[in-house]
Design a protein around this motif. Structure first.
Motif, PDB file in Angstrom:
ATOM      1  N   LYS A  74      28.977  11.901  48.454  1.00 10.20           N
ATOM      2  CA  LYS A  74      28.609  10.644  47.436  1.00 10.20           C
ATOM      3  C   LYS A  74      28.009  11.174  46.169  1.00 10.20           C
ATOM      4  O   LYS A  74      27.672  12.157  45.985  1.00 10.20           O
ATOM      5  N   GLY A 128      35.306   9.289  41.464  1.00  9.01           N
ATOM      6  CA  GLY A 128      34.505   7.932  41.514  1.00  9.01           C
ATOM      7  C   GLY A 128      33.262   8.312  40.945  1.00  9.01           C
ATOM      8  O   GLY A 128      32.247   7.340  41.086  1.00  9.01           O
ATOM      9  N   ALA A 129      32.943   9.555  40.204  1.00 10.21           N
ATOM     10  CA  ALA A 129      31.608   9.631  39.648  1.00 10.21           C
ATOM     11  C   ALA A 129      31.631   9.730  38.117  1.00 10.21           C
ATOM     12  O   ALA A 129      32.707  10.164  37.630  1.00 10.21           O
ATOM     13  N   LYS A 138      28.025   5.564  40.043  1.00  7.36           N
ATOM     14  CA  LYS A 138      29.373   5.484  40.162  1.00  7.36           C
ATOM     15  C   LYS A 138      30.149   5.473  38.650  1.00  7.36           C
ATOM     16  O   LYS A 138      29.359   5.156  37.717  1.00  7.36           O
ATOM     17  N   ASP A 192      34.297   1.752  38.822  1.00  2.00           N
ATOM     18  CA  ASP A 192      33.069   1.094  39.865  1.00  2.00           C
ATOM     19  C   ASP A 192      33.176   2.368  41.007  1.00  2.00           C
ATOM     20  O   ASP A 192      32.901   1.781  42.127  1.00  2.00           O
ATOM     21  N   GLY A 193      33.359   3.509  40.706  1.00  2.00           N
ATOM     22  CA  GLY A 193      33.439   4.399  41.890  1.00  2.00           C
ATOM     23  C   GLY A 193      34.447   4.591  42.691  1.00  2.00           C
ATOM     24  O   GLY A 193      34.468   5.070  43.622  1.00  2.00           O
TER      25      GLY A 193
END
Length: 362
Positions: free
Chosen positions: A209, A164-165, A213, A218-219
């Motif tokens: 986290k 997601g990054a 993103k 979109d992450g």
């Protein structure tokens, strides 16, 4: 006088541990105070009985000392429910406080009311299963085949690798769950405070986290795409059977991938039919062959095989070619090929041939 624990649960004194457990579960669901027709006193009573009879050592003491085992006076092996509750850090069993009973198998009972057992681990997320239909030829169902399919489904994002990054973005431990991916919650119940655990909603259970993103997904770590998958169809599979390929379904971020279910359809053959693990076919012969006998070539899934037709063979006689059928799917060996011989009766024969038949007395 206190009620006998066996009577409370409605079981005999010779009841097995499994019978005691089943009786408790049934009564606990019936009398749970959170239900509209529940009864807190009755629920307390059956819980007390189960706490004693479900533990071999406590049950042995109860069987030996009877009512004195549960008496407040605390005789030999004495046991008091209120004292037990207080010793665990609470006041009364239903009066608040942190009552940490060793419920063991009772967890599923409370889970149906509180959303999880005392201190139980939350189930991780799981991706969706995918189902497809795959058609194969008759011969392929007999001997097996490997097929490659291009499956359109949700896949790990190829831009971020599923994390997601955005490539090069900073990844840190989630501040909400401290990198564990799980958060604990305390629920207040009539039995005290119960701690449950669930996936962290901020990091989707991943424990990390990112500061930027992925621009493609979109992450989410998941995107729509395709995957080429090789599917091995085992020899002997039947029409309508399914194959499960574990972990070949759709992925989900922070969880496990679903499974792929392949529903196999076997195309009909013009030459053969199947009867369980046997293959059946017809072979037509002339009256002469039926009367005098012959050797004929029978087509099987393994190729041509010689079959001897004895003299005087009647129409619709069935012959067996051993081990020329379908392999047994879950064991060794194969079925047979069953050949039904059909004698063709000619039409419109000449007078001369009729005379020959009369002479033969056919």
């Amino acid at each position: 006088m206190a009620k006998d624990y066996y009577d409370v649960l409605g079981v005999s004194k010779s009841a097995s541990a499994d019978e005691i457990k089943k009786a408790f579960r049934k009564l606990a669901h019936e009398h749970h105070p959170d239900k509209g027709n529940g009864n807190a006193d009755k629920f307390k009573e059956i819980s007390q009985a189960y706490q004693t009879l479900s533990k071999p050592e406590k049950r042995k003491q109860y069987d030996q000392f009877g009512q004195s085992f549960n008496g407040a006076s605390g005789g030999p092996g004495g046991f008091n429910y209120q004292d037990f509750a207080r010793s665990q850090g609470g006041g009364s069993p239903f009066g608040g406080g942190n009552v940490n009973f060793d419920f063991g198998d009772m967890g599923d009972v409370f889970g149906s009311f509180f959303g999880g057992g005392g201190g139980g681990q939350a189930k991780s997320a799981r991706g969706a299963d995918v189902q497809i239909e795959l058609s194969i030829d008759f011969e392929q169902s007999v001997f097996g085949v490997e097929k490659e399919v291009n499956l359109q489904k949700r896949v790990l994002c190829d831009h971020c690798g599923g994390n997601g990054a955005e490539p090069g973005a900073k990844i840190e431990d989630c501040s909400t769950c401290k990198g564990t991916g799980r958060v604990n919650k305390v629920q207040q119940t009539i039995l005290g405070n119960f701690q449950t655990q669930s996936a962290c909603s901020d990091c989707h259970g991943e424990g990390q986290k990112v500061d930027k993103k992925c621009s493609k997904c979109d992450g989410k770590g998941i995107a729509h795409g395709s995957e080429k998958i090789k599917i091995k169809i085992p020899a002997g599979i039947s029409d309508g059977q399914s194959i499960r390929l574990g972990g070949k379904g759709e992925p989900v971020r922070g969880g496990s991938t679903g499974d792929l279910y392949v529903h196999v359809r076997v195309k009909a053959s013009r030459k053969f039919k199947r009867d369980n693990s046997n293959i059946v076919s017809d072979y037509h012969i002339s009256i002469k062959q039926a009367v005098l006998g012959d050797k004929v070539d029978i087509e099987t899934v393994d190729g041509s095989v010689k079959l001897k037709i004895p003299e005087g063979t009647q129409s619709h006689t069935q012959f067996r070619l051993s081990s020329k059928g379908v392999p047994h799917l879950q064991s060794r060996g194969r079925g047979d090929h069953l050949v039904t011989v059909i004698v063709d009766i000619p039409k419109g024969i000449s007078r001369g041939k009729k005379k020959q038949l009369d002479e033969l007395n056919i």
